[in-house]
Design a protein around this motif. Sequence first.
Motif, PDB file in Angstrom:
ATOM      1  N   GLY A 163      -3.266  -8.232  -8.282  1.00  0.00           N
ATOM      2  CA  GLY A 163      -3.254  -7.507  -9.612  1.00  0.00           C
ATOM      3  C   GLY A 163      -1.963  -7.639 -10.238  1.00  0.00           C
ATOM      4  O   GLY A 163      -1.900  -7.691 -11.333  1.00  0.00           O
ATOM      5  N   ALA A 171      -0.754   1.579 -12.247  1.00  0.00           N
ATOM      6  CA  ALA A 171      -2.204   1.529 -12.660  1.00  0.00           C
ATOM      7  C   ALA A 171      -2.504   0.067 -11.856  1.00  0.00           C
ATOM      8  O   ALA A 171      -4.028  -0.121 -11.802  1.00  0.00           O
ATOM      9  CB  ALA A 171      -2.584   1.577 -14.199  1.00  0.00           C
ATOM     10  N   THR A 172      -1.808  -0.942 -11.886  1.00  0.00           N
ATOM     11  CA  THR A 172      -2.207  -2.190 -11.618  1.00  0.00           C
ATOM     12  C   THR A 172      -2.073  -2.164  -9.867  1.00  0.00           C
ATOM     13  O   THR A 172      -2.952  -2.785  -9.246  1.00  0.00           O
ATOM     14  CB  THR A 172      -0.946  -3.219 -11.904  1.00  0.00           C
ATOM     15  OG1 THR A 172      -0.836  -3.046 -13.357  1.00  0.00           O
ATOM     16  CG2 THR A 172      -1.323  -4.618 -11.470  1.00  0.00           C
ATOM     17  N   GLY A 219      -5.826  -4.817   1.288  1.00  0.00           N
ATOM     18  CA  GLY A 219      -5.386  -3.810   0.160  1.00  0.00           C
ATOM     19  C   GLY A 219      -3.997  -4.243  -0.456  1.00  0.00           C
ATOM     20  O   GLY A 219      -4.098  -4.110  -1.886  1.00  0.00           O
ATOM     21  N   ALA A 249      -1.917   0.700  -7.735  1.00  0.00           N
ATOM     22  CA  ALA A 249      -2.764   1.748  -7.026  1.00  0.00           C
ATOM     23  C   ALA A 249      -3.992   1.442  -6.505  1.00  0.00           C
ATOM     24  O   ALA A 249      -4.261   1.891  -5.354  1.00  0.00           O
ATOM     25  CB  ALA A 249      -2.818   2.908  -8.261  1.00  0.00           C
ATOM     26  N   PRO A 250      -4.962   0.583  -7.265  1.00  0.00           N
ATOM     27  CA  PRO A 250      -6.264   0.535  -6.515  1.00  0.00           C
ATOM     28  C   PRO A 250      -6.191  -0.393  -5.401  1.00  0.00           C
ATOM     29  O   PRO A 250      -6.753   0.079  -4.169  1.00  0.00           O
ATOM     30  CB  PRO A 250      -6.865  -0.487  -7.440  1.00  0.00           C
ATOM     31  CG  PRO A 250      -6.223  -0.157  -8.753  1.00  0.00           C
ATOM     32  CD  PRO A 250      -4.814   0.237  -8.535  1.00  0.00           C
ATOM     33  N   GLY A 251      -5.248  -1.395  -5.098  1.00  0.00           N
ATOM     34  CA  GLY A 251      -4.970  -2.038  -3.797  1.00  0.00           C
ATOM     35  C   GLY A 251      -4.518  -1.130  -2.886  1.00  0.00           C
ATOM     36  O   GLY A 251      -4.696  -1.077  -1.705  1.00  0.00           O
ATOM     37  N   ALA A 266      -4.737   2.191  -2.635  1.00  0.00           N
ATOM     38  CA  ALA A 266      -5.759   3.032  -2.189  1.00  0.00           C
ATOM     39  C   ALA A 266      -6.472   2.389  -1.436  1.00  0.00           C
ATOM     40  O   ALA A 266      -7.058   2.996  -0.192  1.00  0.00           O
ATOM     41  CB  ALA A 266      -6.499   3.597  -3.508  1.00  0.00           C
ATOM     42  N   GLU A 267      -6.986   1.020  -1.491  1.00  0.00           N
ATOM     43  CA  GLU A 267      -7.996   0.601  -0.491  1.00  0.00           C
ATOM     44  C   GLU A 267      -7.288   0.209   0.652  1.00  0.00           C
ATOM     45  O   GLU A 267      -7.742   0.516   1.896  1.00  0.00           O
ATOM     46  CB  GLU A 267      -8.223  -1.017  -1.032  1.00  0.00           C
ATOM     47  CG  GLU A 267      -8.981  -0.875  -1.916  1.00  0.00           C
ATOM     48  CD  GLU A 267      -9.401  -2.544  -2.700  1.00  0.00           C
ATOM     49  OE1 GLU A 267      -8.871  -3.344  -1.836  1.00  0.00           O
ATOM     50  OE2 GLU A 267     -10.085  -2.825  -3.767  1.00  0.00           O
ATOM     51  N   HIS A 300      -4.414  -7.558  -2.063  1.00  0.00           N
ATOM     52  CA  HIS A 300      -5.207  -7.187  -3.432  1.00  0.00           C
ATOM     53  C   HIS A 300      -4.305  -6.604  -4.638  1.00  0.00           C
ATOM     54  O   HIS A 300      -4.412  -6.789  -5.831  1.00  0.00           O
ATOM     55  CB  HIS A 300      -6.437  -6.188  -3.336  1.00  0.00           C
ATOM     56  CG  HIS A 300      -7.317  -5.837  -4.423  1.00  0.00           C
ATOM     57  ND1 HIS A 300      -7.341  -4.684  -5.110  1.00  0.00           N
ATOM     58  CD2 HIS A 300      -8.334  -6.750  -5.191  1.00  0.00           C
ATOM     59  CE1 HIS A 300      -8.091  -4.918  -6.309  1.00  0.00           C
ATOM     60  NE2 HIS A 300      -8.916  -6.136  -6.187  1.00  0.00           N
ATOM     61  N   SER A 301      -3.328  -5.754  -4.315  1.00  0.00           N
ATOM     62  CA  SER A 301      -2.225  -5.256  -5.214  1.00  0.00           C
ATOM     63  C   SER A 301      -1.433  -6.437  -5.653  1.00  0.00           C
ATOM     64  O   SER A 301      -1.070  -6.327  -6.820  1.00  0.00           O
ATOM     65  CB  SER A 301      -1.396  -4.273  -4.491  1.00  0.00           C
ATOM     66  OG  SER A 301      -2.154  -3.133  -4.233  1.00  0.00           O
TER      67      SER A 301
END
Length: 189
Positions: A116, A126-127, A109, A129-131, A133-134, A112-113
């Motif tokens: 991004g 926003a860039t 994760g 956060a998804p990584g 969160a994973e 991944h961040s």
Amino acid sequence: MGDHPREGADLARLGAEARLLAAGPPEAAATGEPLAGRGLAAATLRAGQAEWREGRDAAETAGEFRGRLEHAMRAAIAATLREAEPGLPLLATIGSVSPFVGLFGTVWGIMHSFAGIAARQDTSLATVAPGIAEALFATAIGLVAAIPATIAYNRCTTRLHRIRQEALAAAGALALRMSRRPARLAAAE
């Protein structure tokens, strides 16, 4: 093993049978009457009876005879308790490997961040956060698997250890009592 109702009942049954041995089994154990049934107490008593019926050899001391009785009963206890342990290695594996699976997911994760951030040339929430969160989700999954498995493993191994100790102590006491009584040998059968 774990908290599955049947497995908990199996440990409770084994504990009750170990207490039965410790409290003193029926006189059938030392009279040679055949014992019916399955389980820890019956298997232990049958093993002791088989040796007791053979009697003491002329060259065997009383202590050696008692030791032979006890050895037979200890072997029966070990075999019976081994049957209650098949799930323990799985619990140990889950408890020890799951945090590493979670850690791998955390690293994935975070990577991944960073990917991004590099792709967007942006470090905004926003860039990232998804990584993140994973990463947090993977960590949580690893812990959700590891914690209950470790607790169940520890509880089961502790209970089995106590049952084993109680049954082995009972086998020693029973072997002593049985060795003091003369066996009815095969001649009477």
